[in-house]
Design a protein around this motif. Structure first.
Motif, mmCIF file in Angstrom:
data_model
loop_
_atom_site.group_PDB
_atom_site.id
_atom_site.type_symbol
_atom_site.label_atom_id
_atom_site.label_comp_id
_atom_site.label_asym_id
_atom_site.label_seq_id
_atom_site.Cartn_x
_atom_site.Cartn_y
_atom_site.Cartn_z
ATOM 1 N N PRO A 177 0.683 -1.313 -0.220
ATOM 2 C CA PRO A 177 -0.098 -0.078 -0.197
ATOM 3 C C PRO A 177 0.893 1.281 0.063
ATOM 4 N N HIS A 178 0.043 2.215 -0.064
ATOM 5 C CA HIS A 178 0.970 3.454 -0.104
ATOM 6 C C HIS A 178 1.672 3.873 1.230
ATOM 7 N N PRO A 179 3.018 4.125 1.285
ATOM 8 C CA PRO A 179 3.643 4.254 2.532
ATOM 9 C C PRO A 179 3.078 4.902 3.738
ATOM 10 N N ARG A 180 2.407 6.225 3.275
ATOM 11 C CA ARG A 180 1.644 6.815 4.235
ATOM 12 C C ARG A 180 0.707 6.204 4.884
ATOM 13 N N PHE A 219 13.552 7.139 -1.316
ATOM 14 C CA PHE A 219 13.399 6.057 -0.948
ATOM 15 C C PHE A 219 14.339 5.392 0.279
ATOM 16 N N GLY A 220 14.152 4.250 0.713
ATOM 17 C CA GLY A 220 15.154 3.563 1.652
ATOM 18 C C GLY A 220 14.916 4.203 3.140
ATOM 19 N N ARG A 221 15.668 3.755 4.194
ATOM 20 C CA ARG A 221 15.412 4.071 5.545
ATOM 21 C C ARG A 221 15.677 5.360 5.893
ATOM 22 N N GLN A 222 14.572 5.935 6.639
ATOM 23 C CA GLN A 222 14.633 7.354 6.912
ATOM 24 C C GLN A 222 14.755 8.282 5.511
ATOM 25 N N ASN A 258 5.387 -4.903 -2.173
ATOM 26 C CA ASN A 258 4.741 -4.908 -1.157
ATOM 27 C C ASN A 258 5.552 -4.071 -0.209
ATOM 28 N N PHE A 259 4.749 -2.878 0.371
ATOM 29 C CA PHE A 259 5.387 -1.804 1.259
ATOM 30 C C PHE A 259 5.048 -2.175 2.476
ATOM 31 N N ASP A 260 5.934 -2.376 3.602
ATOM 32 C CA ASP A 260 5.374 -2.657 4.970
ATOM 33 C C ASP A 260 6.476 -1.920 6.005
ATOM 34 N N ARG A 261 6.320 -2.020 7.310
ATOM 35 C CA ARG A 261 7.486 -1.376 8.022
ATOM 36 C C ARG A 261 8.958 -2.061 7.757
ATOM 37 N N ALA A 262 8.992 -3.274 7.560
ATOM 38 C CA ALA A 262 10.240 -3.799 7.231
ATOM 39 C C ALA A 262 10.834 -3.386 6.234
ATOM 40 N N PHE A 263 10.071 -3.114 4.940
ATOM 41 C CA PHE A 263 10.632 -2.655 3.695
ATOM 42 C C PHE A 263 11.008 -1.441 3.948
ATOM 43 N N SER A 264 10.412 -0.585 4.713
ATOM 44 C CA SER A 264 10.540 1.012 4.996
ATOM 45 C C SER A 264 12.069 1.001 5.630
#
Length: 324
Positions: free
Chosen positions: A59-62, A131-134, A96-102
């Motif tokens: 889903p959308h990162p937000r 993109f990517g962490r932080q 798939n975007f989730d917290r782990a992917f973020s």
């Protein structure tokens, strides 16, 4: 290549897609600003003799970081794929975007997905892409990575319309106000969405206006009102008039109710795609059913008139096939 390819991961990328030119982004709406990116993507891929591919996220990162889904989404993964194919691209990957992917580091994103999985020839992003962490993966970071890893990187500026850039949030705001024509102009096509037809309270049938009802999500923020629509059911197209909101009845999470002209079939459980052509009026409360039916008669005539005048807004709009 022959045939459009959709991937839901990059674990086993077909050989035909390795070396592709790739545009990366959320692309919610695939609006005219996004389309300028995709036009450049097609041109660069053609020059290099490689496939043109979109890499996007659902889903959308937000929504992942919100306590509950809150964003009025213009296009889900299926709609993005439909738009990418109609635009003439070769493939889309919906990751798939989730917290782990973020939490994937920007360096790892580049090496894992762009280099190892795709072996990209080049990458195109918008000026606001991170993109990517932080969100460490800026366009500048990506360009430096491309120089180090041997792939081209191009960053494109946002497209203006009037005094503002064309953006998904601007389109959401227009739809939430019922400004369908303005939203469609910014999109470059007639906005559409899919839904499974469910059984409603049968009140429309009793009033002489049976409807194909599709449930809406809590974050569906289209303005409540009456719309002229073009609907696709399988390979068939139908003109219709639709209502969103039930001010005279239960108006909590109302369904989107589409009355298809000259149609009388049982289609419960089938998927219907609905494209908005124009906004006819806002929702009103009537003194009784006779007044309501008279208004529905007027709405139907206005919808038929609007649909008779409808024409494609772009080549993409024509290929989507709602308006021809």
């Amino acid at each position: 290549m022959t045939g459009f390819i959709r991937l839901n991961s990059l674990d086993a990328v077909p050989a035909a897609l390795r070396g592709a030119f790739v545009a990366i982004g959320n692309f919610d709406g695939v609006h005219r600003g996004h389309q300028s990116v995709l036009t450049t993507l097609k041109a660069r891929a053609a020059q290099a003799g490689v496939p043109a591919m979109v890499l996007t996220f659902e889903p959308h990162p937000r929504d992942v970081f919100a306590p509950a889904p809150f964003m009025f989404r213009l296009t889900d993964g299926d709609a993005k794929a439909r738009l990418a194919e109609a635009f003439g691209l070769d493939a889309i990957a919906v990751l798939n975007f989730d917290r782990a992917f973020s939490q994937i580091e920007a360096e790892d994103f580049v090496s894992r997905f762009l280099v190892d999985a795709l072996n990209v020839t080049g990458v195109i992003v918008g000026a606001d892409f991170h993109f990517g962490r932080q969100r460490r993966g800026t366009p500048t970071f990506l360009k430096a990575s491309g120089e180090a890893q041997g792939f081209a990187v191009e960053t494109l500026d946002l497209m203006d319309e009037g005094d503002e850039v064309i953006s998904s949030s601007r389109i959401r705001a227009a739809l939430s106000e019922g400004a369908v024509i303005a939203a469609n102009r910014l999109l470059g096509y007639h906005w559409f969405f899919d839904g499974c037809v469910v059984k409603g309270d049968q009140r429309g049938r009793e009033l002489g206006y049976p409807t194909a009802n599709t449930m809406t999500r809590a974050n569906f923020q289209l303005a409540q009102g009456v719309y002229a629509v073009r609907a696709r059911l399988g390979d068939r197209l139908f003109d219709g008039v639709a209502a969103y909101g039930k001010p005279m009845f239960n108006n909590q999470l109302p369904p989107f109710e589409t009355h298809l002209f000259d149609f009388d079939e049982d289609i419960y459980g089938q998927t219907i795609s609905v494209a908005l052509v124009s906004h006819i009026r806002g929702q009103e409360v009537f003194s009784g059913l006779d007044e309501l039916i008279a208004a529905m008669d007027r709405d139907s005539k206005k919808a038929r008139d609007a649909l008779a005048k409808a024409s494609p807004l772009s080549e993409l709009d024509a290929k989507l096939g709602f308006v021809g």
